[in-house]
Design an enzyme around this catalytic site. Structure first.
Site, PDB file in Angstrom:
ATOM      1  N   ASP A 153       0.897  -1.153  -0.052  1.00 56.77           N
ATOM      2  CA  ASP A 153       0.066  -0.211  -0.054  1.00 56.77           C
ATOM      3  C   ASP A 153       1.045   1.274   0.045  1.00 56.77           C
ATOM      4  OD1 ASP A 153      -2.496  -1.516   0.172  1.00 56.77           O
ATOM      5  OD2 ASP A 153      -2.411  -1.257   2.317  1.00 56.77           O
ATOM      6  N   ASP A 196      -4.740  -3.485   5.009  1.00 55.81           N
ATOM      7  CA  ASP A 196      -5.181  -3.125   6.370  1.00 55.81           C
ATOM      8  C   ASP A 196      -6.808  -3.160   6.614  1.00 55.81           C
ATOM      9  OD1 ASP A 196      -6.040  -0.943   4.643  1.00 55.81           O
ATOM     10  OD2 ASP A 196      -4.596   0.579   5.525  1.00 55.81           O
ATOM     11  N   ASP A 229      -9.436  -6.503   2.596  1.00 54.60           N
ATOM     12  CA  ASP A 229      -8.187  -6.814   2.151  1.00 54.60           C
ATOM     13  C   ASP A 229      -7.849  -8.385   2.489  1.00 54.60           C
ATOM     14  OD1 ASP A 229      -7.372  -4.507   0.771  1.00 54.60           O
ATOM     15  OD2 ASP A 229      -6.547  -3.582   2.699  1.00 54.60           O
TER      16      ASP A 229
END
Ligand code: ATP
Length: 908
Positions: A334, A638, A642
């Protein structure tokens, strides 16, 4: 057992919320801190007693549960029946010492793992004294008010009081994987657990929506606490490599027993030796060849690896990840907070009329506004105030000042908007009081906006929306300038978005509309259309310095870094360039990715390093496409959505700070600091673990090989045994508790992050390893055999003295070979190589003392059948050791040459 569970508690699910509040003497606003402390003293902390540990005795006995040990025990039983008491005692001694070492080390490893697991303690958002506080779940007491949102794990049993689209996955309790819809209406007293829709049970996962509930049971009194059988079992220390080794151990035992039988038969029938003598020789062979210390060393290496990773902020949740990390070829990360600092500052505000530049950095609301360098007074800037107000109202973050220091709680993007509002002269508390919030649609990465419904004191209703600008533009029909409403200039705005994004800024648009007074709920339809755009904000979020270095380091290590972000493509490209990801090449957006089928994605996934406007489902497809390209993928995440990608990845990596419980549960590793650099460190430690496992094997097995060869050679050529079974056990014992332990503590080699990842399909015992084991086994045998025969040829010497020389020659060979084994391929003929590890030097010193006792201490001489050695013999023994060191270094040099000329293999 805590107090609550000893009384029969009411059937909370069948009571109305008023009754629940009454029973628990609690009210909106939550408990007071004092009352909570009083209840905590009565009910005890909200935690479950740790899962049943295996008892110490059982754990000790399990040390013997290993084929290698069984073979030794059988040998001991037979030597006992033959009346060889000393041999029996020594075999038993070795087995017991080995079990003690294994027991102690494994105990340490287990408690280290338990301590690491504790680092992942659950947090809860609780209402106390009328304020929200984030606190450890252990502090919860009955009567506490707890907020739930998607991704959270319910921290106790809660009777739900308020909900919004709340869906909870209760598989831990009901086994049902599908999330269930919750409500707040009481259900029948007889309802089964799965039907108690007004209760959120401790340990269940919120998969969607939000809720507010009152704690009705904590700790052991919760439903999960009662069903203790469902508790997580203590994880056994087992990983694919350990299983591979256990398998190898079984295979090896069978081979050793077979070799012993052949030796026995050959000795008796071919060489005509006595059966008893040959039997003792066969036993000697068995004990010589069995690497009884190896399983314990391997467990220790893994446990040390887990501890080292934890020290570097990578907390391992699933042990196999330790090994997989060393083989990772792609890291998908990310952007926000992992590669960037997540310290957001609004730097630009674009209204329909102008672009304002904002000064100041961080959350401290110190700074002002300029247009083309000319200061703008915010009180008179209606456009700026409208944008700032919308950003402040459509917001869940909190900004607090403490001793001149500004602290932000909540989403950093929203924190930045609060700071902007204060810079613009607004008072968030007053604004919130004036425009009371009635309802909201929280931000989710899938829909990329947040909306709130407000009413002022006159009852007028407003909807404020903020979010990703392309998304907000589709909702807007108009924009508002100083003269009033104007049709939306979509092209103008898209141009502005591109410009902001190209600066690497995260772009947010704000819009609003009025609504009827009576409206009290907000739905997606309310914001789909007819909104009025107020303007854009450009928010900076600089890359982390350490992430830039870590990206560079991982690239050198042959690992590809891919950045996946929800941000705009241009923002993503700009930040990726600053980080050194993707070399400024193509960026693939989520919608472009959706247009590709699996085969097309698989074809380009390797080349595209930056993915923008990506949603969690895209992450799952990316992992699958990379794995289809035979990559070993680490993926960060997170949010609750996901979880599938994290589970699917070879190493799922969850964020410890901003990650949801759902993400953590799905992943193999959790980053305590949310930092990309910690992934790189974990990879480095993972590679070191793998190296050390190989080093321990490549060191230990030749010792056994050499001992076995000594015996086989003596029998085949009809020599007297140069080393007795008891002496062999002595060598195994002292080297297992000294030398190989030093290798478990080897630090990472200097080039560990400069070589390509290992091939994950390569077996632990590669061709190279087998060769090295065989080569060194032969090398180690030469000195003991030749020195033994040389000494035997000296008239004045006894058999005992010659055997002592042979044993010391073998041990000395091992000591020097320990230096070789510090680096598998590289030369150790350097200061660092020879003196760089204090563990190596310390264990060698201990071993030398033991060998002196073995040679000169009279009781040992009697037990082991040894005799003093001359200075000349010691010199020969030392020279033989040095020769081993040099010859193995020569072999390494040949390998290195061969590898640099051969087409470089992917794995080294
Ligand atoms: P990652 O951590 O994967 O890099 P991200 O933080 O970049 O993700 P998201 O959080 O999904 O991505 O944000 C995507 C977009 O949604 C942002 O570019 C921004 O425009 C918008 N956005 C982000 N946070 C909020 C918020 N709290 N409210 C409204 N819109 C937001």
């Amino acid at each position: 057992m805590n107090a609550a569970s000893s009384q029969s508690s009411p059937l909370w699910h069948s009571l109305s919320s008023e009754q629940v509040l009454h029973e628990l003497s609690t009210a909106p606003g939550g408990l007071s801190t004092d009352e909570a402390a009083r209840r905590l003293a009565i009910h005890g902390p909200n935690q479950l007693s740790p899962p049943q540990q295996r008892g110490s005795l059982l754990r000790f006995l399990l040390q013997f549960h290993n084929v290698l040990i069984y073979v030794l025990l059988v040998s001991a039983a037979i030597t006992a029946t033959l009346g060889h008491a000393v041999d029996t005692a020594v075999i038993i001694g070795v087995v017991v010492i080995n079990a003690i070492v294994g027991f102690v080390q494994e105990g340490k490893a287990e408690s280290a793992l338990a301590a690491i697991r504790k680092m992942l303690s659950l947090k809860a958002m609780v209402l106390r004294d009328g304020q929200r506080h984030e606190m450890a779940a252990e502090a919860l007491v009955p009567g506490d008010w707890v907020f739930l949102q998607s991704g959270d794990k319910a921290p106790a049993d809660l009777r739900l009081i308020e909900i919004k689209n709340l869906r909870i996955q209760e598989a831990v309790l009901t086994g049902e994987a599908e999330a269930v819809e919750k409500s707040i209406a009481p259900v029948s007293a007889e309802a089964a657990i799965g039907d108690r829709s007004d209760i959120a049970y401790s340990g269940t996962l919120v998969s969607y929506g939000q809720g507010l509930g009152v704690v009705v049971a904590t700790g052991e009194a919760t439903e999960i606490g009662r069903i203790s059988t469902l508790l997580e079992q203590v994880e056994q220390i087992e990983t694919p490599l350990l299983r591979q080794m256990a398998q190898f151990g079984r295979w090896l035992s069978a081979a050793i027993v077979a070799a012993a039988i052949v030796t026995f038969v050959a000795g008796v029938f071919w060489r005509g030796q006595s059966a008893e003598e040959m039997f003792m020789a066969a036993v000697a062979l068995v004990v010589a060849a069995i690497p009884e210390g190896l399983p314990a060393i391997m467990t220790i290496i893994l446990a040390i690896g887990v501890q080292r990773m934890a020290r570097r902020n990578a907390i391992i949740r699933r042990l196999p990840a330790v090994e997989t990390l060393g083989a990772v070829t792609v890291i998908c990360s990310d952007k926000t907070g992992t590669l960037t600092r997540n310290e957001m500052t609004v730097q630009r505000v674009i209204s329909p009329e102008r672009t304002l530049t904002v000064s100041g950095v961080g959350y401290a609301p110190v700074g002002g506004f300029t247009v083309d360098g000319v200061v703008v007074a915010s009180e008179a800037a209606a456009d700026l105030l409208a944008i700032a107000r919308a950003g402040q109202l459509c917001n869940d973050a909190v900004l607090r000042e403490q001793d001149g220091d500004w602290q932000m709680e909540g989403d950093p993007t929203e924190g930045a908007l609060l700071t902007l509002a204060v810079k613009a002269g607004l008072d968030p508390a007053a604004e919130t009081a004036q425009f009371r919030r009635t309802d909201s649609i929280p931000f989710e990465s899938q829909h990329r906006f947040m909306a709130t419904l407000h009413h002022d004191h006159h009852g007028h209703g407003f909807i404020h929306v903020k979010g990703a600008p392309e998304r907000i533009l589709t909702m807007c029909t108009h924009e508002q300038d100083a003269t009033g409403l104007q049709p939306l200039r979509a092209d103008y705005w898209h141009g502005q978005i591109e410009e902001l994004a190209a600066l690497g800024q995260r772009v947010l648009a704000v819009a609003f509309r009025t609504t009827v007074e009576t409206r009290s709920e907000l739905d997606f339809e309310d914001v789909e259309d007819g909104l009025i755009l107020l303007g854009l904000m450009g928010i900076s979020d600089p890359p982390r310095e350490e992430a830039i270095r870590a990206v560079q380091q991982t690239r050198q290590a042959g690992i590809r870094v891919k950045m996946i972000t929800g941000d705009h493509g241009a923002t993503a490209r700009a930040i990726a360039t600053q980080l050194g990801i993707g070399d400024g090449r193509a960026v693939l957006t989520g919608s472009e990715l959706e247009a590709l089928d699996d085969a097309a994605l698989q074809a380009i996934v390797w080349d595209v390093d930056v993915y923008a406007r990506a949603s969690p489902e895209h992450k799952l497809r990316l992992v699958a496409a990379l794995q289809a390209n035979h990559q070993v993928v680490a993926m960060t995440g997170d949010g609750v959505n996901d979880a599938p990608a994290l589970k699917r990845a070879d190493v799922g990596v969850a964020m410890g700070l901003k990650g949801t419980e759902a993400a953590k549960e799905a992943s193999a590793m959790v980053l305590a600091d949310d930092n990309f650099a910690s992934i790189a460190h974990a990879v480095e430690e993972g590679r070191t673990v793998y190296d050390n496992l190989r080093k321990a094997i490549v060191f230990t097995l030749p010792t056994n090989g050499a001992e076995a060869l000594v015996i086989v050679a003596s029998i085949l050529f009809g020599f007297t045994l140069p080393i007795t079974p008891v002496q062999i056990l002595w060598i195994n014992m002292v080297t297992a508790v000294t030398l190989s332990l030093a290798l478990a503590l080897e630090p990472a080699e200097a080039n560990v992050m400069q070589r390509p990842p290992r091939n994950s399909s390569e077996p632990l015992l590669s061709g190279f390893m087998l060769w090295r084991i065989a080569f060194v086994s032969v090398l180690l045998v030469i000195a003991p055999l030749s020195l033994f025969h040389y000494e035997m040829a000296q008239e004045e010497l006894t058999l005992d003295a010659a055997r002592t020389v042979a044993v010391n020659a073998l041990v000395m060979g091992e000591i020097f070979y320990l230096f070789n084994s510090r680096y598998l391929y590289d030369s150790v003929l350097s200061r660092q190589g020879l003196f760089g590890s204090r563990y190596v030097l310390a264990t060698i010193s201990i071993l030398l003392v033991l060998q002196l006792a073995f040679t000169y201490f009279p009781p040992m001489q009697r037990l082991m059948g040894t005799a003093p050695m001359s200075a000349g013999s010691w010199i020969s023994v030392m020279l033989a050791g040095v020769a081993v060191l040099l010859l193995v270094e020569l072999e390494k040099a040949v390998w290195r040459r061969w590898r640099s000329t051969a087409t470089r293999p992917r794995s080294v």
